[in-house]
Design a protein around this motif. Sequence first.
Motif, PDB file in Angstrom:
ATOM      1  N   ARG A 152       0.806  -1.224   0.000  1.00 17.36           N
ATOM      2  CA  ARG A 152       0.000   0.000   0.000  1.00 17.36           C
ATOM      3  C   ARG A 152       0.836   1.270   0.000  1.00 17.36           C
ATOM      4  N   ASP A 153       2.154   1.138  -0.058  1.00 17.85           N
ATOM      5  CA  ASP A 153       3.035   2.309  -0.093  1.00 17.85           C
ATOM      6  C   ASP A 153       2.745   3.105  -1.367  1.00 17.85           C
ATOM      7  N   PRO A 154       2.322   4.348  -1.247  1.00 19.65           N
ATOM      8  CA  PRO A 154       1.980   5.133  -2.447  1.00 19.65           C
ATOM      9  C   PRO A 154       3.180   5.430  -3.338  1.00 19.65           C
ATOM     10  N   ARG A 160       0.610 -15.338  -4.007  1.00 25.15           N
ATOM     11  CA  ARG A 160       1.141 -16.696  -3.892  1.00 25.15           C
ATOM     12  C   ARG A 160       1.043 -17.191  -2.455  1.00 25.15           C
ATOM     13  N   ALA A 161       1.118 -16.258  -1.514  1.00 30.62           N
ATOM     14  CA  ALA A 161       1.013 -16.620  -0.099  1.00 30.62           C
ATOM     15  C   ALA A 161      -0.431 -16.700   0.378  1.00 30.62           C
ATOM     16  N   GLY A 162      -1.385 -16.392  -0.506  1.00 28.42           N
ATOM     17  CA  GLY A 162      -2.798 -16.491  -0.156  1.00 28.42           C
ATOM     18  C   GLY A 162      -3.323 -15.339   0.678  1.00 28.42           C
ATOM     19  N   VAL A 163      -2.718 -14.164   0.539  1.00 33.60           N
ATOM     20  CA  VAL A 163      -3.160 -12.987   1.308  1.00 33.60           C
ATOM     21  C   VAL A 163      -4.308 -12.319   0.547  1.00 33.60           C
ATOM     22  N   GLU A 164      -5.515 -12.552   1.005  1.00 26.68           N
ATOM     23  CA  GLU A 164      -6.705 -12.095   0.292  1.00 26.68           C
ATOM     24  C   GLU A 164      -6.806 -10.570   0.242  1.00 26.68           C
ATOM     25  N   SER A 165      -6.316  -9.902   1.269  1.00 27.68           N
ATOM     26  CA  SER A 165      -6.410  -8.437   1.278  1.00 27.68           C
ATOM     27  C   SER A 165      -5.613  -7.827   0.131  1.00 27.68           C
ATOM     28  N   ALA A 166      -4.559  -8.524  -0.326  1.00 28.76           N
ATOM     29  CA  ALA A 166      -3.764  -8.023  -1.454  1.00 28.76           C
ATOM     30  C   ALA A 166      -4.599  -8.031  -2.726  1.00 28.76           C
ATOM     31  N   LEU A 167      -5.395  -9.083  -2.913  1.00 33.32           N
ATOM     32  CA  LEU A 167      -6.276  -9.145  -4.076  1.00 33.32           C
ATOM     33  C   LEU A 167      -7.304  -8.027  -4.014  1.00 33.32           C
ATOM     34  N   ASP A 168      -7.874  -7.801  -2.844  1.00 33.06           N
ATOM     35  CA  ASP A 168      -8.859  -6.725  -2.691  1.00 33.06           C
ATOM     36  C   ASP A 168      -8.245  -5.374  -3.036  1.00 33.06           C
ATOM     37  N   ASP A 169      -7.022  -5.143  -2.586  1.00 36.95           N
ATOM     38  CA  ASP A 169      -6.358  -3.866  -2.845  1.00 36.95           C
ATOM     39  C   ASP A 169      -6.118  -3.673  -4.340  1.00 36.95           C
ATOM     40  N   ALA A 170      -5.661  -4.740  -5.016  1.00 32.31           N
ATOM     41  CA  ALA A 170      -5.382  -4.642  -6.452  1.00 32.31           C
ATOM     42  C   ALA A 170      -6.649  -4.400  -7.252  1.00 32.31           C
ATOM     43  N   LEU A 171      -7.723  -5.098  -6.910  1.00 33.21           N
ATOM     44  CA  LEU A 171      -8.984  -4.920  -7.633  1.00 33.21           C
ATOM     45  C   LEU A 171      -9.549  -3.521  -7.410  1.00 33.21           C
ATOM     46  N   VAL A 176      -0.233  -9.945 -13.155  1.00 34.24           N
ATOM     47  CA  VAL A 176      -0.198 -10.744 -11.928  1.00 34.24           C
ATOM     48  C   VAL A 176      -1.583 -11.293 -11.604  1.00 34.24           C
ATOM     49  N   LEU A 177      -2.603 -10.452 -11.724  1.00 41.50           N
ATOM     50  CA  LEU A 177      -3.961 -10.896 -11.407  1.00 41.50           C
ATOM     51  C   LEU A 177      -4.396 -12.051 -12.296  1.00 41.50           C
ATOM     52  N   LEU A 178      -4.060 -11.989 -13.574  1.00 44.25           N
ATOM     53  CA  LEU A 178      -4.473 -13.058 -14.492  1.00 44.25           C
ATOM     54  C   LEU A 178      -3.684 -14.338 -14.271  1.00 44.25           C
ATOM     55  N   ARG A 179      -2.505 -14.228 -13.684  1.00 42.64           N
ATOM     56  CA  ARG A 179      -1.721 -15.423 -13.382  1.00 42.64           C
ATOM     57  C   ARG A 179      -2.123 -16.044 -12.049  1.00 42.64           C
TER      58      ARG A 179
END
Length: 263
Positions: free
Chosen positions: A93-95, A111-122, A142-145
């Motif tokens: 989240r570092d701007p 890859r580590a299964g951190v769901e909050s990272a997916l939420d942030d990217a979306l 990355v999202l598509l992979r």
Amino acid sequence: ETETWRKWAPVIVGLPRDTEAKQSPELRAILVDALERAPDEFISAIRTIIRIEREDQRKDGAQEIGSPFFILTNLDGCWHNAALRNAFSEELRDPDNRPAEYAALLDALLRAGVESALDDALERIGRSAAPMDRRHIAIIDVLLRRAPARSWLTITAAMQADDAFARQVITRIAQHFEFGTPFYRDFNEQDIATFFRLVTRLYPPSEDQPRQTGFMGTWDSISYLRDGLPRHLAGLGTEVAVNQLNQLIAEYPPLTNLAYELT
């Protein structure tokens, strides 16, 4: 003993590791032990490496070479640690992150299964106003992979809103993704058909060019992507897939090959 681990944890983190060493169970065990025994020093050492790499990349004349933050690929067995996951969720989240840096952090966290990272990217992709640009491609890659089915609604909405951006994404997919096990393998039938319509609109078969050499060019790769979508639908063999194919046949009479997918 604890003081010894605190002293040596940064050294263990900073040791150079080639591909062979990276696969060593002994090295993984040492890394895990160092993280468990001296988590603050271990995590701080990694963040220092990332900070220094960021600073180097921002020096005048510095050029990006490869994917940043290689250290993140050398942490096998460590990502179960909550403190590590939280620390690099903060880094994500570092701007000040450049797109490639954000993508490297995102890849490690997904890859580590951190769901909050997916939420942030979306959220980042979803709130970006058109026109989108190539800076978002590294993130979408990355999202598509790592989470294609869960990311597709957001990605396709951005593509539908911006043809120029859609072309960039389609070109990236066609040139860099493996279609033996396609990224869209878990998409539903309607999403696959909708993606076919988009690719066909932007890269119509009527504009396909005969291949001039034995090598696949960009348009060849895009044609392969486009034409593989109805084949995948046919391979699903579901009633919904057949209905979607019938709709495509009705919409694209000149594409006589679509009918053959039903046989």
